[in-house]
Design a protein around this motif. Structure first.
Motif, PDB file in Angstrom:
ATOM      1  N   CYS A 178      18.253  84.887  -9.824  1.00 36.83           N
ATOM      2  CA  CYS A 178      18.562  83.460  -9.900  1.00 36.83           C
ATOM      3  C   CYS A 178      19.597  83.226 -10.998  1.00 36.83           C
ATOM      4  O   CYS A 178      19.254  83.001 -12.165  1.00 36.83           O
ATOM      5  N   ASP A 179      20.858  83.258 -10.605  1.00 38.51           N
ATOM      6  CA  ASP A 179      21.942  83.110 -11.577  1.00 38.51           C
ATOM      7  C   ASP A 179      22.092  81.682 -12.084  1.00 38.51           C
ATOM      8  O   ASP A 179      22.712  81.459 -13.132  1.00 38.51           O
ATOM      9  N   SER A 180      21.524  80.720 -11.373  1.00 38.74           N
ATOM     10  CA  SER A 180      21.696  79.322 -11.770  1.00 38.74           C
ATOM     11  C   SER A 180      20.781  78.912 -12.920  1.00 38.74           C
ATOM     12  O   SER A 180      20.957  77.829 -13.491  1.00 38.74           O
ATOM     13  N   VAL A 181      19.815  79.756 -13.253  1.00 37.88           N
ATOM     14  CA  VAL A 181      18.885  79.449 -14.338  1.00 37.88           C
ATOM     15  C   VAL A 181      19.292  80.247 -15.574  1.00 37.88           C
ATOM     16  O   VAL A 181      19.503  81.457 -15.500  1.00 37.88           O
ATOM     17  N   HIS A 182      19.370  79.563 -16.703  1.00 39.40           N
ATOM     18  CA  HIS A 182      19.839  80.197 -17.933  1.00 39.40           C
ATOM     19  C   HIS A 182      18.740  80.163 -19.003  1.00 39.40           C
ATOM     20  O   HIS A 182      17.848  79.314 -18.965  1.00 39.40           O
ATOM     21  N   SER A 183      18.828  81.098 -19.930  1.00 39.18           N
ATOM     22  CA  SER A 183      17.902  81.166 -21.074  1.00 39.18           C
ATOM     23  C   SER A 183      16.455  81.148 -20.602  1.00 39.18           C
ATOM     24  O   SER A 183      15.637  80.307 -21.014  1.00 39.18           O
ATOM     25  N   VAL A 184      16.130  82.090 -19.729  1.00 43.12           N
ATOM     26  CA  VAL A 184      14.783  82.137 -19.157  1.00 43.12           C
ATOM     27  C   VAL A 184      13.723  82.363 -20.239  1.00 43.12           C
ATOM     28  O   VAL A 184      12.618  81.801 -20.165  1.00 43.12           O
ATOM     29  N   ASP A 185      14.046  83.138 -21.247  1.00 44.47           N
ATOM     30  CA  ASP A 185      13.067  83.411 -22.306  1.00 44.47           C
ATOM     31  C   ASP A 185      12.706  82.161 -23.109  1.00 44.47           C
ATOM     32  O   ASP A 185      11.677  82.136 -23.779  1.00 44.47           O
ATOM     33  N   SER A 186      13.548  81.146 -23.050  1.00 49.18           N
ATOM     34  CA  SER A 186      13.229  79.901 -23.752  1.00 49.18           C
ATOM     35  C   SER A 186      12.085  79.149 -23.079  1.00 49.18           C
ATOM     36  O   SER A 186      11.548  78.191 -23.643  1.00 49.18           O
ATOM     37  N   PHE A 187      11.705  79.593 -21.866  1.00 51.33           N
ATOM     38  CA  PHE A 187      10.578  78.968 -21.163  1.00 51.33           C
ATOM     39  C   PHE A 187       9.226  79.335 -21.782  1.00 51.33           C
ATOM     40  O   PHE A 187       8.230  78.641 -21.547  1.00 51.33           O
ATOM     41  N   ARG A 188       9.183  80.421 -22.537  1.00 50.66           N
ATOM     42  CA  ARG A 188       7.906  81.003 -22.946  1.00 50.66           C
ATOM     43  C   ARG A 188       6.987  80.042 -23.711  1.00 50.66           C
ATOM     44  O   ARG A 188       5.781  79.990 -23.426  1.00 50.66           O
ATOM     45  N   PRO A 189       7.478  79.293 -24.708  1.00 48.20           N
ATOM     46  CA  PRO A 189       6.551  78.383 -25.407  1.00 48.20           C
ATOM     47  C   PRO A 189       5.878  77.378 -24.478  1.00 48.20           C
ATOM     48  O   PRO A 189       4.652  77.142 -24.587  1.00 48.20           O
ATOM     49  N   GLU A 190       6.638  76.813 -23.550  1.00 54.27           N
ATOM     50  CA  GLU A 190       6.063  75.852 -22.606  1.00 54.27           C
ATOM     51  C   GLU A 190       5.098  76.537 -21.634  1.00 54.27           C
ATOM     52  O   GLU A 190       4.071  75.966 -21.254  1.00 54.27           O
ATOM     53  N   ILE A 191       5.434  77.755 -21.240  1.00 53.73           N
ATOM     54  CA  ILE A 191       4.547  78.508 -20.337  1.00 53.73           C
ATOM     55  C   ILE A 191       3.213  78.786 -21.008  1.00 53.73           C
ATOM     56  O   ILE A 191       2.137  78.582 -20.425  1.00 53.73           O
ATOM     57  N   GLU A 192       3.258  79.254 -22.250  1.00 50.39           N
ATOM     58  CA  GLU A 192       2.025  79.575 -22.975  1.00 50.39           C
ATOM     59  C   GLU A 192       1.174  78.332 -23.188  1.00 50.39           C
ATOM     60  O   GLU A 192      -0.066  78.379 -23.049  1.00 50.39           O
ATOM     61  N   SER A 193       1.817  77.209 -23.515  1.00 54.13           N
ATOM     62  CA  SER A 193       1.076  75.966 -23.695  1.00 54.13           C
ATOM     63  C   SER A 193       0.419  75.520 -22.387  1.00 54.13           C
ATOM     64  O   SER A 193      -0.739  75.079 -22.376  1.00 54.13           O
ATOM     65  N   PHE A 194       1.149  75.663 -21.285  1.00 52.97           N
ATOM     66  CA  PHE A 194       0.614  75.273 -19.982  1.00 52.97           C
ATOM     67  C   PHE A 194      -0.585  76.143 -19.611  1.00 52.97           C
ATOM     68  O   PHE A 194      -1.615  75.633 -19.150  1.00 52.97           O
ATOM     69  N   LEU A 195      -0.473  77.450 -19.813  1.00 45.50           N
ATOM     70  CA  LEU A 195      -1.565  78.353 -19.459  1.00 45.50           C
ATOM     71  C   LEU A 195      -2.788  78.114 -20.343  1.00 45.50           C
ATOM     72  O   LEU A 195      -3.928  78.230 -19.879  1.00 45.50           O
ATOM     73  N   ASP A 196      -2.570  77.789 -21.613  1.00 40.75           N
ATOM     74  CA  ASP A 196      -3.704  77.442 -22.475  1.00 40.75           C
ATOM     75  C   ASP A 196      -4.452  76.234 -21.913  1.00 40.75           C
ATOM     76  O   ASP A 196      -5.694  76.176 -21.956  1.00 40.75           O
ATOM     77  N   SER A 197      -3.702  75.281 -21.387  1.00 42.61           N
ATOM     78  CA  SER A 197      -4.330  74.087 -20.811  1.00 42.61           C
ATOM     79  C   SER A 197      -5.010  74.398 -19.481  1.00 42.61           C
ATOM     80  O   SER A 197      -6.038  73.799 -19.154  1.00 42.61           O
ATOM     81  N   VAL A 198      -4.449  75.324 -18.727  1.00 44.07           N
ATOM     82  CA  VAL A 198      -5.028  75.680 -17.430  1.00 44.07           C
ATOM     83  C   VAL A 198      -6.464  76.167 -17.584  1.00 44.07           C
ATOM     84  O   VAL A 198      -7.333  75.842 -16.769  1.00 44.07           O
ATOM     85  N   PHE A 199      -6.733  76.916 -18.649  1.00 46.03           N
ATOM     86  CA  PHE A 199      -8.073  77.468 -18.849  1.00 46.03           C
ATOM     87  C   PHE A 199      -9.098  76.395 -19.212  1.00 46.03           C
ATOM     88  O   PHE A 199     -10.294  76.692 -19.294  1.00 46.03           O
ATOM     89  N   LEU A 200      -8.639  75.172 -19.435  1.00 42.58           N
ATOM     90  CA  LEU A 200      -9.559  74.055 -19.656  1.00 42.58           C
ATOM     91  C   LEU A 200      -9.881  73.335 -18.353  1.00 42.58           C
ATOM     92  O   LEU A 200     -10.616  72.345 -18.358  1.00 42.58           O
ATOM     93  N   THR A 201      -9.346  73.827 -17.250  1.00 45.33           N
ATOM     94  CA  THR A 201      -9.581  73.239 -15.936  1.00 45.33           C
ATOM     95  C   THR A 201     -10.290  74.249 -15.036  1.00 45.33           C
ATOM     96  O   THR A 201     -10.601  75.363 -15.466  1.00 45.33           O
ATOM     97  N   GLU A 202     -10.503  73.868 -13.775  1.00 49.56           N
ATOM     98  CA  GLU A 202     -11.119  74.765 -12.799  1.00 49.56           C
ATOM     99  C   GLU A 202     -10.068  75.492 -11.962  1.00 49.56           C
ATOM    100  O   GLU A 202     -10.409  76.111 -10.956  1.00 49.56           O
ATOM    101  N   ALA A 203      -8.814  75.428 -12.369  1.00 48.16           N
ATOM    102  CA  ALA A 203      -7.730  76.006 -11.569  1.00 48.16           C
ATOM    103  C   ALA A 203      -7.926  77.503 -11.334  1.00 48.16           C
ATOM    104  O   ALA A 203      -7.637  78.007 -10.239  1.00 48.16           O
TER     105      ALA A 203
END
Length: 246
Positions: free
Chosen positions: A90-115
């Motif tokens: 996916c060449d149209s997406v840049h700085s993929v590693d900058s996603f990591r803080p938001e990803i980690e925060s989202f996954l931390d929240s996921v474990f508080l649900t039944e997902a």
């Protein structure tokens, strides 16, 4: 460990905080993260000797309740695979590693649900990445609809879009933390099954009964073996039938 099965309640099994610390220690073993008991309890606030006793007492109980299904598939590895794939295709997406803080925060929240009980780890991982990309003002629609599911048809695309949307809604609707945690802990302690509480008299009596049964069994086996040896060495134990016995 997020848990392979929900086969019991926290009330019937043991105290939730004790299960938590035991699960973390057991997870270190499952993931082959070498840490000694002394090193592990050094990170526990409070009485470390008591923490050691709690972990050792509850470890086998926890494995039994999980029915020894100790391998838990989580979204973290799937996230790494998606990030590598996005960088590659996916060449149209840049700085993929900058996603990591938001990803980690989202996954931390996921474990508080039944997902985790409803959706596959790969679906949760994709939801986390799409969420992080949207926060970074980047769009992954073409990656999902063309690169990932382009050959699987509209039905598959609609299914994954629905799953991702539902997961994000579950995270968004997480209720606010309960302010009075101490009161909840007190109530949980009151309805706890004392047979699984290492500090209770009921638990100690149960352990003593198990020990007594083992002692009786150990005494019974040698005595039985001695009787068998005695019978086999006594020739009077076998006699010929006389006419009167017939």
């Amino acid at each position: 460990m997020s848990g392979a099965r929900l086969s019991t309640t926290s009330r019937g099994f043991t105290f939730t905080k004790e299960v938590l610390v035991t699960a973390v220690y057991l997870a270190c073993k499952v993931e082959e993260f070498n840490v000694s008991m002394q090193q592990f309890v050094a990170n526990v606030q409070g009485n470390q000797e008591r923490a050691t006793k709690i972990i050792l007492n509850n470890e086998l109980l926890l494995m039994q309740e999980l029915q020894f299904h100790l391998t838990v598939h989580n979204p973290f590895r799937a996230v790494e695979g998606f990030l590598i794939d996005i960088k590659t295709r996916c060449d149209s997406v840049h700085s993929v590693d900058s996603f990591r803080p938001e990803i980690e925060s989202f996954l931390d929240s996921v474990f508080l649900t039944e997902a985790c009980m409803i959706y596959a780890p790969s679906q949760i991982a994709l939801a986390a990445i799409i969420h992080a990309a949207s926060r970074q003002k980047q769009n992954l629609d073409s990656y999902v609809t063309e690169s990932l599911f382009g050959e699987q048809g509209e039905e598959a695309i609609l299914h994954i879009i629905t799953c991702v949307r539902n997961i994000r809604v579950m995270v968004k609707n997480i209720p606010e933390p309960t302010p009075n945690i101490k009161l909840l802990c007190t109530r949980l302690e009151q309805c706890r099954n004392q047979d699984n509480n290492p500090d209770s008299l009921a638990y100690k009596r149960k352990i003593e009964e198990v020990v007594d049964e083992d002692d009786l069994l150990q005494d019974y086996i040698p005595a039985k073996q001695a009787r068998l040896d005695s019978d086999s060495g006594d020739s009077s134990g076998v006699r010929a039938l006389s006419p009167r016995d017939c």
